[in-house]
Design an enzyme around this catalytic site. Structure first.
Site: not given
Length: 384
Positions: A294, A305, A319
């Site tokens: 999460s 990224d 998750k």
């Protein structure tokens, strides 16, 4: 740095709370949707149960059971929270919950104690890092997921739990009484001059601000500032979305950090870095494993990224769903999955997880940290 937790309450509140409050209305359920044939069926069933069931059932119990049934038919993360469960959730986000004081992770396929908190029930009972948990209250944990086991270990303060463990090949039992556990979510130390290590155990409501304050304090302590930072998110199950957003913001210049999407065509919410890079571009590494979920995955994917940190370790839990907590009358609530997380590069985190650039298979904790340190010091090519 303000907390920017954006709930999808507005999307679903009119639907969910309208239904739930109707359930709690006098002499009938779903008063606001009487024209619904499905609602009529539920009301009819409740009438039959009240009139004919062999034992008398209180309306409050019928309502609670009906709500549990609704949520159980959805996904594994949507739940009905009675008063006690709602209070525990609120305490959990503040870093105060009922538990035994262990950090649990997956090692060689076993639920393994990574660390015991000083003066907590587990430490007082003699539990130690390396102990393998195989059963809880006599029920085998085989086939269960790490996050589910963590949830089972927690419970109301003063309640008892019995653990079955393995140590050095021998099996033993430990009976514990849960106590209030106060979690210090951010811990930091120097690995060597200029190179810092920060461990975030979970994302509580103030974790983002605490992490930013920690970075500033470390920068003031060092004559050369922070030359590199290792962020350890192993076995961090997540927590408050805004705290993970604020944590990632510490590393990033303004830009997209994570977005959440609800039902197609309803709403897309973007969470953006706003404050600027507090580390001034210092090299960073993030440690993750199968227990990183999460909020941990939000931070790791955003830094990955944006090319802001090297991620190393093992593929994370996966998750990537958003749970919104929707209050109901009577100090109860619904924890409802209302969307999915999408990383800045566009991919979904749900079930996919974060794949590290540098894989770590060692069971030696120190080896992970040492390799991360070598990476932030510029020895990346020799280690990949």
């Amino acid at each position: 740095m303000g907390l920017r937790f954006v709930t999808l309450f507005g999307i679903v509140a009119s639907i969910v709370t309208g239904i739930a409050l109707g359930i709690l209305g006098y002499r009938g359920w779903f008063d606001g949707v009487k024209s619904s044939r499905q609602a009529d069926v539920i009301e009819q069933a409740a009438t039959y149960i009240r009139a004919n069931y062999v034992d008398e059932i209180e309306d409050g119990q019928l309502v609670a059971d009906a709500l549990r049934g609704m949520l159980n038919g959805l996904d594994g993360y949507s739940k009905y929270l009675d008063r006690d469960a709602y209070e525990r959730l609120q305490a959990d986000t503040a870093g105060r919950f009922g538990g035994i004081g262990i950090e649990l992770g997956l090692r060689d396929g076993y639920f393994t104690v990574v660390e015991t908190l000083e003066n907590a029930p587990a430490a007082r009972a003699g539990m130690a890092a390396g102990d393998r948990l195989i059963a809880l209250d006599g029920e085998s944990l085989k086939g269960k997921k790490l996050l589910d086991v963590i949830e089972l270990i927690r419970g109301p303060r003063g309640s008892d739990v019995n653990l079955t463990l393995i140590r050095s090949g021998g099996r033993f039992e430990v009976g514990l009484t849960r106590a209030r556990i106060d979690i210090e979510s951010v811990r930091a130390r120097w690995l060597e001059p200029g190179y810092a290590y920060v461990r975030i155990s979970r994302f509580q409501k103030d974790t983002g601000n605490e992490f930013a304050d920690t970075v500033r304090a470390l920068g003031r302590e060092s004559d050369i500032g922070i030359a590199g930072l290792v962020l350890d998110l192993r076995n961090n199950p997540g927590g408050v979305l805004g705290a993970s957003v604020d944590t990632a913001d510490v590393f990033l210049e303004p830009g997209l950090l994570i977005c959440t999407e609800s039902r197609p065509g309803i709403q897309r919410l973007e969470h953006r870095a706003l404050t600027g890079d507090l580390l001034n571009g210092a090299p960073s590494a993030v440690l993750i494993n199968e227990g990183s979920a999460s909020g941990s995955e939000i931070v790791a994917s955003a830094l990955q990224d944006h090319g802001r940190a090297t991620v190393l370790g093992l593929k994370s839990y996966g998750k990537g769903s958003v749970q919104s907590v929707l209050p109901l009358a009577g100090e109860r609530a619904l924890k409802l999955t209302t969307g999915y997380y999408y990383r800045p590069g566009g991919g979904s985190l749900h079930a996919s997880g974060v794949v590290p650039e540098v894989r770590m298979d060692s069971t030696d904790d120190g080896a992970w940290v040492e390799r991360a340190l070598q990476i932030v010091k510029g020895e990346v090519l020799a280690l990949r």
